[in-house]
Design a protein around this motif. Structure first.
Motif, short mmCIF file in Angstrom:
data_model
loop_
_atom_site.label_atom_id
_atom_site.label_comp_id
_atom_site.label_asym_id
_atom_site.label_seq_id
_atom_site.Cartn_x
_atom_site.Cartn_y
_atom_site.Cartn_z
N LEU A 68 61.75 25.67 34.75
CA LEU A 68 62.59 26.49 35.60
C LEU A 68 61.77 27.15 36.70
O LEU A 68 62.20 27.20 37.86
CB LEU A 68 63.30 27.56 34.76
N ALA A 69 60.58 27.64 36.36
CA ALA A 69 59.71 28.26 37.36
C ALA A 69 59.28 27.23 38.40
O ALA A 69 59.21 27.54 39.59
CB ALA A 69 58.50 28.87 36.69
N ALA A 70 58.98 26.01 37.98
CA ALA A 70 58.59 24.96 38.91
C ALA A 70 59.72 24.61 39.85
O ALA A 70 59.52 24.34 41.04
CB ALA A 70 58.11 23.73 38.15
N GLU A 71 60.95 24.60 39.34
CA GLU A 71 62.12 24.31 40.19
C GLU A 71 62.32 25.39 41.24
O GLU A 71 62.74 25.11 42.36
CB GLU A 71 63.38 24.20 39.32
N LYS A 72 62.01 26.63 40.89
CA LYS A 72 62.20 27.75 41.82
C LYS A 72 61.03 27.89 42.79
O LYS A 72 61.06 28.73 43.67
CB LYS A 72 62.36 29.06 41.04
N GLY A 73 59.97 27.11 42.61
CA GLY A 73 58.83 27.16 43.51
C GLY A 73 57.73 28.10 43.07
O GLY A 73 56.84 28.41 43.86
N VAL A 74 57.78 28.58 41.85
CA VAL A 74 56.73 29.47 41.35
C VAL A 74 55.60 28.60 40.83
O VAL A 74 55.80 27.72 40.00
CB VAL A 74 57.27 30.37 40.22
N THR A 75 54.39 28.84 41.34
CA THR A 75 53.24 28.07 40.88
C THR A 75 52.18 29.01 40.36
O THR A 75 52.22 30.21 40.63
CB THR A 75 52.66 27.21 42.02
N GLY A 76 51.20 28.49 39.66
CA GLY A 76 50.11 29.29 39.11
C GLY A 76 49.91 28.95 37.65
O GLY A 76 50.50 28.01 37.12
N ASN A 77 49.05 29.71 37.02
CA ASN A 77 48.81 29.48 35.60
C ASN A 77 48.82 30.81 34.87
O ASN A 77 48.85 31.88 35.45
CB ASN A 77 47.51 28.72 35.38
N LEU A 78 48.78 30.72 33.58
CA LEU A 78 48.81 31.93 32.77
C LEU A 78 47.48 32.65 32.76
O LEU A 78 47.40 33.78 32.30
CB LEU A 78 49.24 31.58 31.34
N GLY A 79 46.44 32.00 33.27
CA GLY A 79 45.13 32.64 33.34
C GLY A 79 45.15 33.88 34.22
O GLY A 79 44.50 34.87 33.92
N SER A 80 45.92 33.82 35.31
CA SER A 80 45.99 34.99 36.19
C SER A 80 46.71 36.14 35.51
O SER A 80 46.34 37.31 35.68
CB SER A 80 46.68 34.61 37.50
N VAL A 81 47.73 35.85 34.74
CA VAL A 81 48.42 36.90 33.99
C VAL A 81 47.50 37.46 32.92
O VAL A 81 47.42 38.68 32.72
CB VAL A 81 49.73 36.36 33.37
N GLY A 82 46.78 36.59 32.24
CA GLY A 82 45.84 37.02 31.21
C GLY A 82 44.76 37.89 31.79
O GLY A 82 44.36 38.90 31.19
N TYR A 83 44.26 37.53 32.97
CA TYR A 83 43.22 38.36 33.58
C TYR A 83 43.77 39.71 34.00
O TYR A 83 43.09 40.73 33.88
CB TYR A 83 42.58 37.68 34.79
N GLY A 84 44.98 39.73 34.49
CA GLY A 84 45.59 41.00 34.85
C GLY A 84 45.67 41.94 33.66
O GLY A 84 45.41 43.14 33.77
N LEU A 85 46.03 41.39 32.52
CA LEU A 85 46.08 42.21 31.30
C LEU A 85 44.69 42.57 30.82
O LEU A 85 44.46 43.68 30.33
CB LEU A 85 46.85 41.47 30.21
N ALA A 86 43.75 41.65 30.97
CA ALA A 86 42.39 41.90 30.50
C ALA A 86 41.66 42.91 31.38
O ALA A 86 40.71 43.55 30.93
CB ALA A 86 41.60 40.60 30.46
N ALA A 87 42.08 43.08 32.62
CA ALA A 87 41.42 44.03 33.52
C ALA A 87 41.74 45.47 33.15
O ALA A 87 41.06 46.39 33.63
CB ALA A 87 41.83 43.77 34.96
N ILE A 88 42.73 45.68 32.32
CA ILE A 88 43.07 47.04 31.90
C ILE A 88 41.93 47.64 31.08
O ILE A 88 41.57 48.81 31.25
CB ILE A 88 44.39 47.03 31.10
#
Length: 84
Positions: free
Chosen positions: A10-30
């Motif tokens: 669904l995200a690919a159909e809507k044009g959202v790209t990326g990986n979960l690593g960026s979300v994981g790093y965002g959480l890990a930066a806390i």
């Protein structure tokens, strides 16, 4: 089909790209952010209580800051190494 795969499609159909690593790093930066705050907060308290030990306290602050930032840098590198 699993729910996670459906969400990825669904995200690919809507044009959202990326990986979960960026979300994981965002959480890990806390963690390093909180650690840096604790290091400098306690260092400021220590300087207020014992100004004659300023050199030793400042040295320990810099060392604690370096360790916290090393964790943050390791976290950002892991996002690039373990791509999904």
């Amino acid at each position: 089909m699993s729910a996670a795969l459906e969400m990825v499609n669904l995200a690919a159909e809507k044009g959202v790209t990326g990986n979960l690593g960026s979300v994981g790093y965002g959480l890990a930066a806390i963690g390093p952010g909180i650690g840096v705050g604790i290091v400098f907060g306690n260092g400021t308290q220590a300087l207020a209580r014992q100004p004659e030990a300023a050199g030793l306290i400042r040295q320990n602050q810099i060392l604690g800051f370096a360790f916290c930032e090393a964790l943050a840098l390791i976290g950002i590198v892991m996002g690039f190494i373990f791509r999904s």
